[in-house]
Design a protein around this motif. Structure first.
Motif, mmCIF file in Angstrom:
data_model
loop_
_atom_site.group_PDB
_atom_site.id
_atom_site.type_symbol
_atom_site.label_atom_id
_atom_site.label_comp_id
_atom_site.label_asym_id
_atom_site.label_seq_id
_atom_site.Cartn_x
_atom_site.Cartn_y
_atom_site.Cartn_z
ATOM 1 N N SER A 33 0.829 -1.207 0.000
ATOM 2 C CA SER A 33 0.000 0.000 0.000
ATOM 3 C C SER A 33 0.861 1.254 0.000
ATOM 4 C CB SER A 33 -0.935 -0.005 1.219
ATOM 5 O OG SER A 33 -1.927 -1.004 1.094
ATOM 6 N N GLU A 34 2.004 1.215 0.710
ATOM 7 C CA GLU A 34 2.894 2.377 0.753
ATOM 8 C C GLU A 34 3.516 2.635 -0.626
ATOM 9 O OE1 GLU A 34 6.818 4.110 3.152
ATOM 10 O OE2 GLU A 34 6.123 2.061 3.513
ATOM 11 N N GLU A 35 3.957 1.574 -1.284
ATOM 12 C CA GLU A 35 4.537 1.735 -2.625
ATOM 13 C C GLU A 35 3.495 2.291 -3.594
ATOM 14 O OE1 GLU A 35 7.867 -1.791 -3.056
ATOM 15 O OE2 GLU A 35 5.751 -2.377 -3.067
ATOM 16 N N ARG A 36 2.280 1.788 -3.475
ATOM 17 C CA ARG A 36 1.210 2.234 -4.362
ATOM 18 C C ARG A 36 0.871 3.697 -4.120
ATOM 19 N NH1 ARG A 36 -2.118 -0.978 -2.674
ATOM 20 N NH2 ARG A 36 -3.697 0.395 -1.785
ATOM 21 N N SER A 37 0.893 4.119 -2.872
ATOM 22 C CA SER A 37 0.617 5.515 -2.541
ATOM 23 C C SER A 37 1.673 6.443 -3.132
ATOM 24 C CB SER A 37 0.558 5.707 -1.020
ATOM 25 O OG SER A 37 -0.585 5.075 -0.480
ATOM 26 N N LYS A 38 2.920 6.025 -3.087
ATOM 27 C CA LYS A 38 3.996 6.828 -3.674
ATOM 28 C C LYS A 38 3.834 6.919 -5.184
ATOM 29 C CE LYS A 38 7.475 6.037 -0.074
ATOM 30 N NZ LYS A 38 8.787 5.411 0.249
#
Length: 276
Positions: free
Chosen positions: A178-183
């Motif tokens: 989810s963090e990678e996708r948010s970036k």
């Protein structure tokens, strides 16, 4: 046992905006059944369902898509896709579970958001994320095979379903947190939304010669992805420190205060990035 490539699913879509429109058409064209278009505005849901029932999108005999505003009708689908705004995902997910009258829903529930954590769907036994890294519009068709999809799944079953959907599109995919996708979502705002805003300002300044900027725009973006770092191909008066040209540009923009402000901010940022 069916291979992942062979799986075709019954799918319900919650939403009727750009993402729902393009996903619905591509899912049906890829051989999946889109049982329902669901949303509070039944007229908008009905409009999209009628589009999906056009002969060119129906690949399975008697594959009829129905409009509904009742969540209880869609819980028998293999997959429920929440193609809705980020701020609606949590509330709709809760309404979906409550409307079922059960503690669990057998459907795999998926959202399509770049910036919403997968945990918002934790109330479902099988859930995941199908994020298309692409700007989608109901007015412009797009080949889904060129769209990279970023996936996240809470179970092996959800993972197989997400892969199967991407394979049915012949699309590239990658699993990401989810963090990678948010970036990626933030980066997409720079590449797409901010670039489009700059094109809007360029239009105001250059019309009626705006279209002649297209080859430059295409080449700039192409080069930005061919080198190790986009800063290596930065050009222009700010990169060169050409204060005379910068001054002339600012004088030309005196009648465009908003455009001038953007020019000054970006020029300053480019100069300071070069120094750094």
């Amino acid at each position: 046992m069916k291979t992942i490539q062979q799986c075709k699913y019954s799918i319900s879509i919650v939403g009727y905006g750009n993402v729902a429109y393009r996903l619905g058409i591509t899912l049906k064209s890829s051989g999946h059944r889109v049982n329902y278009i669901c949303g509070k505005n039944i007229n908008k849901a009905d409009k999209l369902s009628r589009i999906l029932n056009k002969p060119e999108y129906v690949t399975i005999s008697q594959d009829i898509t129905i409009a509904t505003n009742e969540y209880c009708k869609i819980i028998e689908s293999d997959i429920i896709i929440l193609a809705i705004s980020d701020d609606s995902i949590s509330s709709v997910a809760n309404e979906l579970l409550l409307s079922s009258g059960k503690d669990k829903i057998k459907s795999t529930v998926i959202h399509c958001s770049g910036s919403t954590d997968i945990s918002v769907l934790n109330m479902f036994e099988n859930h995941g994320v199908l994020y298309p890294l692409m700007t989608l519009s109901s007015t412009k068709p797009i080949d889904f095979s060129i769209i990279p999809f970023f996936l996240e799944a809470n179970s092996i079953n959800s993972e197989k379903i997400l892969i199967s959907i991407c394979m049915s599109f012949s699309a590239e995919y990658k699993f990401a947190t989810s963090e990678e996708r948010s970036k990626l979502h933030v980066a997409a705002v720079y590449i797409s939304n901010f670039t489009n805003y700059l094109a809007t300002l360029a239009y105001d300044i250059s019309t009626p010669n705006y279209m002649f900027l297209m080859p430059l725009a295409i080449e700039t973006i192409r080069k930005a992805f061919l080198y190790e770092h986009p800063s290596l191909i930065q050009t222009g008066p700010a990169k060169r420190g050409d204060l005379e040209i910068i001054g002339k540009h600012l004088a030309l923009l005196s009648d465009y205060p908003a455009h001038k402000e953007v020019y000054e901010i970006l020029t300053d940022k480019i100069i300071n990035y070069k120094k750094r």
